[in-house]
Design a protein around this motif. Structure first.
Motif: not given
Ligand code: SF4
Lengths: 143, 573
Positions: B183-184, B188-190, B209-212, B526
Motif C-alpha cells: 500500500f502506498h 494508486e494501486e497496490m 503481482l496479484s493484488y490488482n 500503479y
C-alpha cells in the motif's frame, strides 16, 4: 454523541487503500488534494499510515490477494474509524462482479473482522471529486 | 526491410512451419509444432529480428494453444506464431525466456491460469494468482469449476509468490531486503516490490503481482462483443480510451467494418486528450517524488480543464465509454470546437511553462540525468514500448508505424531521446504533450461532417489482433470469435506489463535514493512506489516509505545547495 465521534468529525484524516481498482477512483481521490478541490481547507488530510487515520477511503473490488491486507489495514486503525467505499467497485464490485479473483465487496470484507464497522458508500464510476466530498460531508453529518 | 523482404525473411523457416497465412498485408499468422516452437521463436526474435509483444494461452477443448505475438514496427506488421500442445494431462512446452527476458512474466502467467509447464524457465513462481489460491486449479481452463475454489472451500497451501525474507539472525551473509508495498500512502494501486540492497546500492529487485488481478480476460468471455468496451475501459482508468480502442479495432478488422471518417477523427481527439492529461499527471507525480510539490500541484491543476472537456464530450471525466464496434457513441458537437481550441491554447501555455521550468532547472538536470538508465539494448531485450522505449532511443510508435484512427492524415512527430535516463523520459513526455495538442488542433480543423457510427450485424468466426499507442506505450488486444456473440478468448496486454520488468535493468546498481523516481520513470499504471520498507538482516525495519521519499527529496535539496540554486518563487514563473 460520544466525544469520540464528536472528535472524529473535526478535520478527519484519511488513509487511502486500493484493493484492486482501475485507478480512476484513486486518481480522483488524489485530485481532491490538488488546487481545484483542495480538501485540506476543510482539514481533511491524506495521511501515510492507517494508525493516524480517522477514516479509510477504500477503492476497488477487493481481490483475493488484497482481502487479508485490507483487513490488516483496518485492524491497525484507531477505532472508531469510518470506512468509505469509494466507487461502484468498492460498493458492490461494479463491472467485475463475476471475476474469479474478486472476493469483495469492501463492506463484506470489513464486516468479517468488525461486524459493527461504520461504512459509508459513495457510488459512481468513478465518483466525481465533488461527489466524494459530498459523500464525506453527508456521512459525517449523520454520525 | 519492407513488407516483401519481411515475407521473404519469414519464408526462410518454412520447413519448420505447418502453415503461413496472411489475411492482410501486415497481419501474418504462422503455425508450427510445439517441438519447433523454441527454434522458430529464437529465429523470429533474434534473426529477423522482431519485437516481442506478448503470448496468449488458450484452452481450445482438444488441446492447449500458445500464441506468440510479435511486431515488426517498420511495416506495422503483427506476426503471430501459433503452437498446439496436444497432451492435456501434462501440457508442456520449451520456455523462450532464457533468450527473451520480456517473456518471463507471461510464461509465468500462462502457467498460473492454464497450468502449462514451461521447460527450462528460470523462475516458475506464481505471478498473478493470490497466495492462498489452491495449487492445481487453473482458472482459464474451460473445465475448471471456479465455484469450488471460492475462499474457504478446501484451501491448500500454494507456491510462494515472492522470495521469503531472510531468516531471523541468519548471519552477516544475507543481504538486506527492501520491501515495497503493497500500500502506498499517497495514491494508486497496490504493488509489492522486494529490493535487495547492499548498503545504499540496489543489488536485486523482485515484483509480486496479484493484488490488482481481477480476471478481466475471463469476465470478457462472459460478455457480448458490444459490452466489452465498457469492461476493458475499466482495466486502467487512465488508459480508458485506448483499451477499448485496441479491442474495437481488432473486432472491426475481423468483421471487415470501416467506421465513418468522422468517428476516426473523434477517436483521435479523445485519445490525444487522454494522452495530455496522462502525461501531465506523470509530470506531477515525478515532481512529488523528488521533492517538487509545486510541480505536482500545478501539473494536476492544469490537467483539470482537459478532464472537463472530456466530460463535456463524453459525459464522464474518465472511463469515457465512447468507442464501440463500428464507430463512436458520442459525437463532438461542432459548437464545442471553439471552446476546445481556446482551452488548448491555455493548456499549451501552461505546459510550456512547466517544460521550461523542467528543462532550464540545473537542479533537475543534476538530479535526473544519468539516473536509472535503460540502455537501448536492454530496451529491446525487455521489449519495452511507449515513452520508456522512446526515451532509450527506440523510435517506435504505433500511431506512426501502423496508423489507425486519423493519425495518417495529420502532421506530427515521434519524439525520441537517446540517453535512456529519467530525464530523457521526462523530456519525451513533455514534448509529446505538445505533439498531442498539435494533433487535436488539426483534427478539430479537419473534422469531417457525417455520422459517427455504422450498424454492425454480426461478428464472424476467426481471430484478430489490434494495437494502439496508449500514453504509456503499446496496448495490444487479441480476440478469438467462434461466430457467436461473445469472444471465446480475449487477451489484453497493457504497456506496463512489458515496461515494469525493465526495472531489473534500470534499478540494479542504482542508489536507493533514486529508486522511487526510477520506478516512477516508466509511469507504471500503479505508480509503484507504494509503501517502502528497508529491512535489515534481522528483519527489523530500518527505512520505511517516508524515509525513502525523504532520502529522495534530500538528495535534491543537497544538489540544490551544491549548485547554489535559489528557492523557486512564484514570481519566477
Ligand atoms: S468504480 Fe469505476 S472508476 Fe472506480 S475503480 Fe471501479 S471501475 Fe474504476
Amino acid at each position: 454523541m460520544s466525544w469520540k465521534i464528536w472528535s472524529l468529525k473535526k478535520s478527519p484524516w484519511v488513509f487511502h487503500v486500493n484493493t484492486g481498482a482501475c485507478n480512476n477512483c484513486d486518481i480522483e481521490i488524489v485530485n481532491l488534494l490538488t488546487p481545484k478541490f483542495d480538501v485540506e481547507r476543510f482539514g481533511i488530510k491524506l495521511v501515510g499510515s492507517p494508525r493516524h487515520a480517522d477514516a479509510l477511503l477504500v477503492t476497488g473490488v477487493v481481490t483475493r490477494q488484497a482481502a487479508p491486507r485490507l483487513q490488516e489495514v483496518y485492524r491497525q486503525t484507531a477505532k472508531p474509524c469510518v470506512v468509505f467505499a469509494i466507487g461502484a467497485c468498492a460498493c458492490d464490485k461494479g463491472i467485475f462482479t463475476t471475476g474469479y479473483h474478486v472476493v469483495g465487496p469492501v463492506d463484506k470484507i470489513i464486516r468479517e473482522v468488525d461486524p459493527n464497522a461504520i461504512i459509508a458508500y459513495v457510488p459512481g464510476c468513478p465518483p466525481k471529486p465533488e461527489a466524494i466530498i459530498s459523500g464525506v460531508v453527508k456521512a459525517l453529518s449523520v454520525l | 526491410m519492407n513488407q516483401e523482404e519481411l515475407n521473404n525473411r519469414l519464408s526462410e523457416i518454412e520447413d519448420r512451419l505447418e502453415a503461413i497465412e496472411q489475411p492482410a498485408d501486415n497481419r501474418i499468422w504462422l503455425t508450427c509444432d510445439a517441438e519447433n516452437s523454441y527454434a522458430v521463436n529464437k529465429f523470429l526474435f533474434e534473426e529477423v529480428p522482431l519485437r516481442f509483444v506478448i503470448a496468449t494461452g488458450i484452452d481450445s477443448d482438444d488441446c492447449f494453444e500458445v500464441l506468440y505475438h510479435y511486431a515488426y514496427d517498420q511495416t506495422g506488421s503483427i506476426i503471430t506464431l501459433k503452437t498446439k500442445i496436444h497432451d492435456r494431462e501434462n501440457p508442456a512446452i520449451e520456455s523462450i525466456a532464457p533468450f527473451l527476458p520480456g517473456a518471463e512474466w507471461i510464461e509465468r502467467e500462462i502457467h498460473d491460469i492454464l497450468g502449462i509447464e514451461f521447460k527450462n524457465h528460470p523462475d516458475m513462481r506464481r505471478l498473478i494468482l493470490s497466495d492462498d489460491w489452491p495449487e492445481g486449479v487453473y482458472p482459464l481452463r474451460k473445465d475448471t469449476d471456479l465455484e469450488a475454489v471460492k475462499p474457504g472451500n478446501g484451501e491448500t497451501p500454494s507456491r510462494p509468490g515472492f522470495k521469503p525474507s531472510p531468516p531471523k539472525g541468519a548471519g552477516q551473509t544475507v543481504s538486506p531486503i527492501l520491501a515495497v508495498g503493497p500500500f502506498h500512502p499517497l495514491q494508486e494501486e497496490m504493488e509489492f516490490f522486494q529490493l535487495t540492497v547492499d548498503g545504499e546500492i540496489v543489488t536485486d529487485i523482485d515484483v509480486r503481482l496479484s493484488y490488482n488481478h481481477r480476471g478481466v480476460e475471463k469476465i470478457s468471455e462472459s460478455l457480448q462483443f458490444d459490452q466489452i468496451p465498457f469492461l476493458v475501459s475499466r482495466i486502467c482508468g487512465i488508459c480508458s480510451a485506448t483499451h477499448p480502442l485496441a479491442y474495437v479495432q481488432a473486432v472491426e478488422e475481423l468483421a471487415g467494418i470501416t467506421p465513418p471518417e468522422r468517428a476516426l477523427y473523434v477517436r483521435t481527439i479523445i485519445t490525444e486528450l487522454e494522452r495530455i492529461h496522462s502525461h501531465l499527471l506523470w509530470v506531477g507525480l515525478a515532481g512529488h517524488f523528488i521533492g517538487y510539490d509545486t510541480v505536482f500541484m500545478w501539473a494536476w491543476k492544469y490537467r483539470e480543464p482537459v478532464l472537463d472537456l472530456l466530460e463535456e464530450i463524453t459525459g464522464n471525466r474518465n472511463n469515457y465509454g465512447n468507442v464501440k464496434v463500428g464507430g463512436c457513441r458520442e459525437d463532438i458537437p461542432n459548437e464545442l470546437i471553439p471552446k476546445i481550441l481556446k482551452e488548448l491554447d491555455q493548456i499549451e501555455k501552461k505546459t510550456e511553462m512547466l517544460t521550461k521550468a523542467v528543462l532550464d532547472d540545473p537542479v533537475l538536470h543534476a538530479r535526473l540525468k544519468g539516473v536509472g538508465i535503460l540502455s537501448k539494448e536492454d530496451a529491446i531485450k525487455y521489449a519495452v514500448t511507449g515513452p520508456t522505449a522512446r526515451g532509450s532511443g527506440v523510435a517506435i510508435d504505433v500511431r506512426r508505424d501502423d496508423p489507425y484512427a486519423a493519425y495518417a492524415d495529420l502532421d506530427w512527430n515521434v519524439i525520441t531521446q537517446t540517453e535512456g535516463d529519467v530525464f530523457a523520459k521526462a523530456v519525451v513526455r513533455l514534448l509529446e504533450t505538445f505533439e498531442s495538442i498539435k494533433i487535436v488542433r488539426q483534427a478539430l480543423k479537419k473534422l469531417p461532417e457525417g455520422p459517427v457510427a455504422v450498424e454492425v450485424k454480426e461478428i464472424p468466426p476467426g481471430e484478430t489482433v489490434g494495437h494502439v499507442e496508449a500514453p504509456r506505450g503499446e496496448t495490444f488486444h487479441y480476440v478469438r470469435s467462434d461466430g457467436g456473440n461473445r469472444p471465446v478468448r480475449h487477451k489484453v496486454r497493457a504497456p506496463s506489463y512489458v515496461n515494469v520488468p525493465s526495472f531489473k535493468a534500470s534499478c540494479i546498481g542504482g542508489h536507493i535514493a533514486d529508486v522511487t523516481i526510477t520506478l516512477a520513470a516508466v509511469d507504471p499504471c500503479y505508480s509503484c512506489t507504494e509503501r517502502l520498507a528497508v529491512i535489515d538482516n534481522n528483519n527489523k525495519v530500518i527505512h520505511d516509505y517516508d524515509t525513502l521519499l525523504r532520502l529522495s527529496r534530500e538528495k535534491t535539496a543537497q544538489i540544490k545547495k551544491e549548485l547554489g540554486a535559489p528557492e523557486l518563487k512564484m514570481e519566477d514563473i
